[in-house]
Design a protein around this motif. Structure first.
Motif, PDB file in Angstrom:
ATOM      1  N   ASP A  30       0.840  -1.212   0.000  1.00  0.00           N
ATOM      2  CA  ASP A  30       0.000   0.000   0.000  1.00  0.00           C
ATOM      3  C   ASP A  30       0.871   1.256   0.000  1.00  0.00           C
ATOM      4  OD1 ASP A  30      -2.494  -1.280   0.186  1.00  0.00           O
ATOM      5  OD2 ASP A  30      -2.377  -1.390   2.373  1.00  0.00           O
ATOM      6  N   ILE A  31       1.913   1.216   0.819  1.00  0.00           N
ATOM      7  CA  ILE A  31       2.775   2.410   0.942  1.00  0.00           C
ATOM      8  C   ILE A  31       3.505   2.681  -0.368  1.00  0.00           C
ATOM      9  CG2 ILE A  31       4.754   3.419   2.168  1.00  0.00           C
ATOM     10  CD1 ILE A  31       3.809   1.851   4.661  1.00  0.00           C
ATOM     11  N   LEU A  32       3.957   1.606  -1.018  1.00  0.00           N
ATOM     12  CA  LEU A  32       4.612   1.793  -2.321  1.00  0.00           C
ATOM     13  C   LEU A  32       3.619   2.357  -3.342  1.00  0.00           C
ATOM     14  CD1 LEU A  32       6.739  -1.505  -2.625  1.00  0.00           C
ATOM     15  CD2 LEU A  32       7.594   0.798  -2.156  1.00  0.00           C
ATOM     16  N   GLN A  33       2.394   1.840  -3.326  1.00  0.00           N
ATOM     17  CA  GLN A  33       1.367   2.334  -4.269  1.00  0.00           C
ATOM     18  C   GLN A  33       1.034   3.803  -3.977  1.00  0.00           C
ATOM     19  OE1 GLN A  33       0.640   0.649  -6.830  1.00  0.00           O
ATOM     20  NE2 GLN A  33      -0.006  -1.451  -6.453  1.00  0.00           N
ATOM     21  N   TYR A  34       0.966   4.131  -2.705  1.00  0.00           N
ATOM     22  CA  TYR A  34       0.679   5.504  -2.265  1.00  0.00           C
ATOM     23  C   TYR A  34       1.812   6.441  -2.717  1.00  0.00           C
ATOM     24  CZ  TYR A  34       0.879   9.014   1.630  1.00  0.00           C
ATOM     25  OH  TYR A  34       0.992  10.142   2.409  1.00  0.00           O
ATOM     26  N   ALA A  35       3.057   6.009  -2.485  1.00  0.00           N
ATOM     27  CA  ALA A  35       4.201   6.819  -2.918  1.00  0.00           C
ATOM     28  C   ALA A  35       4.183   6.978  -4.434  1.00  0.00           C
ATOM     29  CB  ALA A  35       5.506   6.159  -2.460  1.00  0.00           C
ATOM     30  N   LEU A  36       3.856   5.899  -5.133  1.00  0.00           N
ATOM     31  CA  LEU A  36       3.813   5.955  -6.599  1.00  0.00           C
ATOM     32  C   LEU A  36       2.693   6.889  -7.070  1.00  0.00           C
ATOM     33  CD1 LEU A  36       4.777   5.046  -9.378  1.00  0.00           C
ATOM     34  CD2 LEU A  36       3.462   2.921  -9.092  1.00  0.00           C
ATOM     35  N   THR A  37       1.563   6.893  -6.362  1.00  0.00           N
ATOM     36  CA  THR A  37       0.457   7.802  -6.683  1.00  0.00           C
ATOM     37  C   THR A  37       0.954   9.260  -6.650  1.00  0.00           C
ATOM     38  OG1 THR A  37      -1.138   6.250  -5.737  1.00  0.00           O
ATOM     39  CG2 THR A  37      -1.854   8.548  -5.936  1.00  0.00           C
ATOM     40  N   LEU A  38       1.748   9.573  -5.639  1.00  0.00           N
ATOM     41  CA  LEU A  38       2.272  10.938  -5.508  1.00  0.00           C
ATOM     42  C   LEU A  38       3.347  11.227  -6.548  1.00  0.00           C
ATOM     43  CD1 LEU A  38       2.602  11.070  -1.622  1.00  0.00           C
ATOM     44  CD2 LEU A  38       0.722  11.935  -3.022  1.00  0.00           C
ATOM     45  N   HIS A  77      14.210  13.359 -12.217  1.00  0.00           N
ATOM     46  CA  HIS A  77      14.207  12.633 -10.938  1.00  0.00           C
ATOM     47  C   HIS A  77      12.830  12.032 -10.666  1.00  0.00           C
ATOM     48  CE1 HIS A  77      17.606  15.486  -9.310  1.00  0.00           C
ATOM     49  NE2 HIS A  77      17.984  14.760 -10.345  1.00  0.00           N
ATOM     50  N   GLU A  78      11.792  12.820 -10.921  1.00  0.00           N
ATOM     51  CA  GLU A  78      10.435  12.312 -10.645  1.00  0.00           C
ATOM     52  C   GLU A  78      10.112  11.128 -11.560  1.00  0.00           C
ATOM     53  OE1 GLU A  78       9.577  13.390  -7.986  1.00  0.00           O
ATOM     54  OE2 GLU A  78      10.148  15.496  -7.821  1.00  0.00           O
ATOM     55  N   ALA A  79      10.564  11.202 -12.803  1.00  0.00           N
ATOM     56  CA  ALA A  79      10.352  10.072 -13.727  1.00  0.00           C
ATOM     57  C   ALA A  79      11.084   8.830 -13.207  1.00  0.00           C
ATOM     58  CB  ALA A  79      10.833  10.439 -15.128  1.00  0.00           C
ATOM     59  N   GLN A  80      12.282   9.045 -12.659  1.00  0.00           N
ATOM     60  CA  GLN A  80      13.053   7.929 -12.098  1.00  0.00           C
ATOM     61  C   GLN A  80      12.372   7.367 -10.851  1.00  0.00           C
ATOM     62  OE1 GLN A  80      15.194   5.726 -12.620  1.00  0.00           O
ATOM     63  NE2 GLN A  80      15.708   5.089 -10.518  1.00  0.00           N
ATOM     64  N   HIS A  81      11.788   8.246 -10.012  1.00  0.00           N
ATOM     65  CA  HIS A  81      11.056   7.752  -8.833  1.00  0.00           C
ATOM     66  C   HIS A  81       9.876   6.875  -9.276  1.00  0.00           C
ATOM     67  CE1 HIS A  81      12.570  11.476  -6.339  1.00  0.00           C
ATOM     68  NE2 HIS A  81      13.524  10.611  -6.602  1.00  0.00           N
ATOM     69  N   VAL A  82       9.187   7.319 -10.327  1.00  0.00           N
ATOM     70  CA  VAL A  82       8.071   6.523 -10.864  1.00  0.00           C
ATOM     71  C   VAL A  82       8.597   5.166 -11.339  1.00  0.00           C
ATOM     72  CG1 VAL A  82       6.438   6.334 -12.801  1.00  0.00           C
ATOM     73  CG2 VAL A  82       6.581   8.477 -11.496  1.00  0.00           C
ATOM     74  N   ALA A  83       9.721   5.178 -12.057  1.00  0.00           N
ATOM     75  CA  ALA A  83      10.281   3.923 -12.588  1.00  0.00           C
ATOM     76  C   ALA A  83      10.720   2.998 -11.452  1.00  0.00           C
ATOM     77  CB  ALA A  83      11.464   4.237 -13.509  1.00  0.00           C
ATOM     78  N   LEU A  84      11.338   3.579 -10.423  1.00  0.00           N
ATOM     79  CA  LEU A  84      11.836   2.790  -9.289  1.00  0.00           C
ATOM     80  C   LEU A  84      10.683   2.100  -8.558  1.00  0.00           C
ATOM     81  CD1 LEU A  84      14.401   2.259  -7.446  1.00  0.00           C
ATOM     82  CD2 LEU A  84      13.728   4.293  -6.178  1.00  0.00           C
ATOM     83  N   LEU A  85       9.646   2.873  -8.236  1.00  0.00           N
ATOM     84  CA  LEU A  85       8.511   2.311  -7.486  1.00  0.00           C
ATOM     85  C   LEU A  85       7.706   1.354  -8.369  1.00  0.00           C
ATOM     86  CD1 LEU A  85       7.487   5.623  -5.687  1.00  0.00           C
ATOM     87  CD2 LEU A  85       8.512   3.618  -4.593  1.00  0.00           C
ATOM     88  N   SER A  86       7.548   1.714  -9.647  1.00  0.00           N
ATOM     89  CA  SER A  86       6.821   0.827 -10.570  1.00  0.00           C
ATOM     90  C   SER A  86       7.549  -0.491 -10.714  1.00  0.00           C
ATOM     91  CB  SER A  86       6.672   1.479 -11.959  1.00  0.00           C
ATOM     92  OG  SER A  86       5.926   2.662 -11.869  1.00  0.00           O
ATOM     93  N   GLY A  87       8.873  -0.415 -10.754  1.00  0.00           N
ATOM     94  CA  GLY A  87       9.681  -1.632 -10.875  1.00  0.00           C
ATOM     95  C   GLY A  87       9.460  -2.548  -9.679  1.00  0.00           C
ATOM     96  N   ALA A  88       9.371  -1.957  -8.485  1.00  0.00           N
ATOM     97  CA  ALA A  88       9.174  -2.758  -7.269  1.00  0.00           C
ATOM     98  C   ALA A  88       7.788  -3.398  -7.252  1.00  0.00           C
ATOM     99  CB  ALA A  88       9.374  -1.882  -6.035  1.00  0.00           C
ATOM    100  N   VAL A 140      15.140   3.107   0.751  1.00  0.00           N
ATOM    101  CA  VAL A 140      14.692   3.595  -0.566  1.00  0.00           C
ATOM    102  C   VAL A 140      13.840   4.860  -0.373  1.00  0.00           C
ATOM    103  CG1 VAL A 140      13.258   3.073  -2.575  1.00  0.00           C
ATOM    104  CG2 VAL A 140      14.763   1.314  -1.633  1.00  0.00           C
ATOM    105  N   ALA A 141      12.875   4.790   0.550  1.00  0.00           N
ATOM    106  CA  ALA A 141      11.999   5.940   0.793  1.00  0.00           C
ATOM    107  C   ALA A 141      12.814   7.123   1.306  1.00  0.00           C
ATOM    108  CB  ALA A 141      10.909   5.570   1.799  1.00  0.00           C
ATOM    109  N   GLY A 142      13.783   6.836   2.177  1.00  0.00           N
ATOM    110  CA  GLY A 142      14.622   7.902   2.727  1.00  0.00           C
ATOM    111  C   GLY A 142      15.454   8.571   1.656  1.00  0.00           C
ATOM    112  N   SER A 143      15.934   7.801   0.699  1.00  0.00           N
ATOM    113  CA  SER A 143      16.774   8.396  -0.347  1.00  0.00           C
ATOM    114  C   SER A 143      15.935   9.267  -1.279  1.00  0.00           C
ATOM    115  CB  SER A 143      17.541   7.311  -1.115  1.00  0.00           C
ATOM    116  OG  SER A 143      16.658   6.541  -1.887  1.00  0.00           O
ATOM    117  N   ILE A 144      14.665   8.921  -1.444  1.00  0.00           N
ATOM    118  CA  ILE A 144      13.761   9.786  -2.220  1.00  0.00           C
ATOM    119  C   ILE A 144      13.423  11.029  -1.387  1.00  0.00           C
ATOM    120  CG2 ILE A 144      11.466   9.995  -3.268  1.00  0.00           C
ATOM    121  CD1 ILE A 144      11.599   7.012  -3.975  1.00  0.00           C
ATOM    122  N   LEU A 145      13.121  10.812  -0.113  1.00  0.00           N
ATOM    123  CA  LEU A 145      12.746  11.919   0.779  1.00  0.00           C
ATOM    124  C   LEU A 145      13.804  13.015   0.821  1.00  0.00           C
ATOM    125  CD1 LEU A 145      11.406  13.369   3.245  1.00  0.00           C
ATOM    126  CD2 LEU A 145      12.315  11.575   4.681  1.00  0.00           C
TER     127      LEU A 145
END
Ligand SMILES: *[C@@H]1O[C@H](CO)[C@@H](O)[C@H](O)[C@H]1NC(C)=O
Length: 291
Positions: A30-38, A77-88, A140-145
């Motif tokens: 859920d948290i990964l999906q939530y982060a990906l939503t943002l 960076h935001e595109a990479q965050h999307v790719a990272l979370l989508s990959g997971a 992972v979340a901390g490095s994005i934060l």
């Protein structure tokens, strides 16, 4: 100076009490999906407006060249965050929605809105951190934060000529609070997207004169200001909030039925959050708000 700051912090600790955002029955997925939503929202935001406002538009708005260049970096960076979370998340990954950013009409309002969106991103990752179970995801979340925090700091200082911080601590927001802010930008989402265990509270605005506007009833309510790790309530009387402070930098306020200073939980939120943005003078001290 040191003593003054220490007293202010002790005073803050005495008048407010901080509790970590409530742990929710959410899974790491859920948290990964939530982060990906943002991240989808942020990614769409930067790509839409960089597509709309070219180098000439930024120049006309009075920005030096490097502003648009670095915004391009942030978009990457935001595109990479999307790719990272989508990959997971693999094939279950939530897909982008349709968005609206009504206040953005030119490069200036684009940059000003970007500051706020990045700030909400920081608050979202910070608020979610305590609910993550798998340790590796915390990293992972901390490095994005931390990267989002530097986007925000660069936007607010180098571009907006305000402060790179709001205070000694950033402000965590919980899932529903963040989703309430994000949902104002979301028009519609693919029906195949996973349903997240989050809800949006009614929108809240607070006028210059303290007038509280929301679809919810304001009878017997308070405005709780949440700034860093401190919070405090201010009563709403005849539709106007009384004695609302101007905490330095970016903070948040919610409408609540709760009359004490303890950080409000979702069950007691009536509307909001609304984002408060009070620039402050570089010569002013900046302790934790003591309200
Ligand atoms: C603050 O108000 C909430 C909601 O009414 C209540 O649950 C909580 O116990 C109160 N906290 C204190 C310290 O009085």
């Amino acid at each position: 100076m040191k003593t003054t700051a220490a007293i202010a912090i002790l005073a803050a600790a005495a008048t407010t009490s901080y509790a970590a955002p409530a742990k929710r029955a959410v899974t790491d997925t859920d948290i990964l999906q939530y982060a990906l939503t943002l991240e989808h929202l942020e990614n769409a935001f930067y790509h839409q407006f960089l597509g709309q406002f070219d180098a000439a538009a930024f120049k006309n708005a009075g920005f030096p060249d490097w502003v648009r260049g670095r915004l391009e970096n942030i978009a990457e960076h935001e595109a990479q965050h999307v790719a990272l979370l989508s990959g997971a998340l693999g094939s279950a990954a939530t897909q982008p929605c349709e968005y609206q950013f009504p206040g953005v009409t030119d490069p200036k309002s684009f940059a000003a809105t970007a500051t706020l969106i990045e700030n909400v991103g920081v608050s979202a990752y910070l608020g979610a951190a305590s609910s993550i179970v798998e340790k590796a995801y915390v990293t992972v979340a901390g490095s994005i934060l931390t990267t989002e925090a530097r986007h925000q700091a660069w936007l607010n200082s180098a571009v907006e000529k305000n402060s790179a911080w709001s205070g000694p601590e950033d402000t965590p927001l919980d899932f529903d609070e963040v989703y309430s802010i994000a949902s104002a930008f979301i028009k519609s989402c693919p029906s195949t997207n996973p349903t997240l265990p989050v809800k949006a509270f009614p929108a809240l605005t607070i006028g210059e004169d303290g007038t509280v506007s929301t679809s919810a009833s304001t009878d017997g309510t308070y405005v709780q200001v949440i700034a860093g790790l401190t919070s405090n309530v201010f009563p709403v009387v005849n539709g106007k909030v009384q004695g609302l402070p101007n905490p330095q930098g970016i903070s948040y306020a919610v409408l609540t039925t709760q009359g004490n200073n303890t950080l409000v939980g979702d069950d007691n939120i009536v509307a909001g959050p609304v984002i408060l943005n009070n620039p402050f003078n570089s010569k002013q001290s900046n302790p934790a708000p003591a309200f």
